[in-house]
Design an enzyme around this catalytic site. Structure first.
Site, PDB file in Angstrom:
ATOM      1  N   THR A 189     -12.825  65.233  24.265  1.00 47.41           N
ATOM      2  CA  THR A 189     -12.403  64.664  25.441  1.00 47.41           C
ATOM      3  C   THR A 189     -10.259  64.784  24.798  1.00 47.41           C
ATOM      4  O   THR A 189     -10.103  64.922  23.325  1.00 47.41           O
ATOM      5  CB  THR A 189     -12.236  63.083  25.666  1.00 47.41           C
ATOM      6  N   ARG A 217     -22.980  62.281  37.270  1.00 44.67           N
ATOM      7  CA  ARG A 217     -23.057  61.369  35.861  1.00 44.67           C
ATOM      8  C   ARG A 217     -20.790  61.668  35.745  1.00 44.67           C
ATOM      9  O   ARG A 217     -20.560  62.269  35.152  1.00 44.67           O
ATOM     10  CB  ARG A 217     -23.582  62.135  34.798  1.00 44.67           C
ATOM     11  N   GLY A 219     -18.625  59.564  31.956  1.00 48.80           N
ATOM     12  CA  GLY A 219     -18.855  59.300  30.658  1.00 48.80           C
ATOM     13  C   GLY A 219     -17.498  58.515  31.114  1.00 48.80           C
ATOM     14  O   GLY A 219     -17.431  57.577  31.517  1.00 48.80           O
ATOM     15  N   ASP A 220     -17.049  58.010  29.479  1.00 42.21           N
ATOM     16  CA  ASP A 220     -16.230  56.761  28.945  1.00 42.21           C
ATOM     17  C   ASP A 220     -14.784  56.361  29.778  1.00 42.21           C
ATOM     18  O   ASP A 220     -14.218  55.979  29.769  1.00 42.21           O
ATOM     19  CB  ASP A 220     -16.296  55.991  27.463  1.00 42.21           C
ATOM     20  N   THR A 240     -12.725  59.445  21.676  1.00 39.99           N
ATOM     21  CA  THR A 240     -13.746  60.319  22.796  1.00 39.99           C
ATOM     22  C   THR A 240     -15.027  60.437  21.470  1.00 39.99           C
ATOM     23  O   THR A 240     -15.332  59.442  20.748  1.00 39.99           O
ATOM     24  CB  THR A 240     -12.707  61.238  21.781  1.00 39.99           C
ATOM     25  N   GLY A 241     -16.077  60.978  21.830  1.00 38.88           N
ATOM     26  CA  GLY A 241     -17.217  60.755  21.335  1.00 38.88           C
ATOM     27  C   GLY A 241     -17.872  60.589  22.748  1.00 38.88           C
ATOM     28  O   GLY A 241     -17.819  61.486  24.214  1.00 38.88           O
ATOM     29  N   GLY A 243     -19.846  59.604  25.409  1.00 34.88           N
ATOM     30  CA  GLY A 243     -19.375  58.645  26.244  1.00 34.88           C
ATOM     31  C   GLY A 243     -20.274  57.973  26.864  1.00 34.88           C
ATOM     32  O   GLY A 243     -20.303  56.805  26.881  1.00 34.88           O
TER      33      GLY A 243
END
Length: 326
Positions: A189, A217, A219-220, A240-241, A243
């Site tokens: 991200t 979907r 994510g975060d 970031t990662g 999510g």
């Protein structure tokens, strides 16, 4: 008070410097933190940073690329976000339009696309020859491996769908393991936090999500408090990662609240990361944190190193930094 900009970056290459330069030009010229976040993320979307931001890049399991983005105003605590945006390239700018022209915080899917078209954005395919080639390889040669299904049949670790849920009534349930490796080329991200000359804080993110995600979907990244968070009285943070795991812990909000309690940005980011790792020790991700006075900190987990860039009015040029996550 001085301008400050902290950006999660992908690889320290010269072709990524326009992201920093464009955002910093706005801040150093007296522009707003919100404008800097929007511009920097938009440049990254156009450049298709590492294939993880913007059009093309990673597709879902139907072969379509969809986009997530978030921008947050720390002065008003207003948020604009878009999730699973289809057929519109400028995800961050669409998020900014949600912030500026609606009383909502997040729009998703086809309805987000229709909003964008009303706002003057262009509808076009986000699929590229490269993203289609990667999807064909995954679908045909690798038989949909890896993927994000579990507790379904046929076994998602061996076959493509369509899937149906396992009949576990009256039986002992044996969960299938998650068979997707999350790494820097699968989850990344663009995450940015900025403070402008007026002391206003903004934060934002943009991504095309994880590779071969289940359609729909998000994510975060587009979730306020998870992907990013900003509060003029304290500062901001962005993440970031992985999510799907990180959004369960609101790490950006937690980092800002830890700074409110007096923690340094490094300690605040570490608290947010360690909270996740205590439940999911194999997750990978990072948090960047920035105080309203320009002090920054970063913590990461599950990656070898984590690169980011810092720029403020005390530096002649942007400073690329990389920390060891182990």
């Amino acid at each position: 008070m001085y301008d400050s900009l902290t950006v999660k970056m992908f690889q320290m290459k010269s072709d990524k410097l326009p992201i920093i330069n464009s955002a910093w030009d706005i801040l150093s010229g007296g522009g707003s933190a919100l404008d800097a976040i929007e511009e920097g993320a938009t440049v990254c979307e156009v450049l298709q940073c590492s294939g993880t931001v913007g059009f093309g890049g990673k597709s879902d399991e139907d072969g379509e690329t969809t986009l997530d983005a978030l921008i947050m105003d720390g002065r008003t605590m207003n948020v604009g976000a878009v999730g699973a945006l289809r057929r519109v390239k400028g995800a961050m700018s669409v998020a900014r339009h949600i912030l500026d022209y609606t009383k909502h915080s997040i729009l998703v899917g086809d309805q987000a696309t229709q909003f964008a078209l009303k706002m003057g954005f262009k509808e076009e395919s986000l699929i590229t020859p490269n993203s289609n080639e990667l999807w064909v390889e995954w679908n045909d040669e690798y038989h949909c491996q890896p993927n994000f299904w579990t507790n379904v049949e046929p076994n998602p670790e061996e076959y493509c769908g369509p899937y149906k849920k396992l009949d576990t009534l009256g039986k002992q349930r044996t969960p299938q393991k998650r068979n997707v490796g999350i790494d820097k080329f699968n989850h990344d991200t663009i995450a940015m936090v900025a403070v402008d000359k007026n002391g206003d804080v903004a934060a934002g993110t943009s991504t095309n999500g994880v590779k071969f995600k289940i359609p729909g979907r998000i994510g975060d990244s587009p979730i306020a408090g998870s992907g990013a968070y900003a509060d003029n009285t304290v500062g901001g943070a962005a993440a970031t990662g992985d999510g799907d795991v990180m959004l369960r812990f609101n790490p950006s909000f937690l980092a800002v609240e830890e700074m409110r309690r007096g923690a340094s940005p490094n300690a605040a980011a570490r608290t947010a990361i360690d909270r996740i790792a205590s439940y999911y020790p194999s997750f990978s991700g990072a948090v960047i944190a920035l105080t309203k006075d320009g002090e920054y900190g970063v913590a990461c987990h599950g990656l070898e190193t984590f690169p980011f860039v810092v720029q403020d009015s005390t530096r002649e040029t942007c400073e690329p930094v990389s920390i060891n996550c182990s």
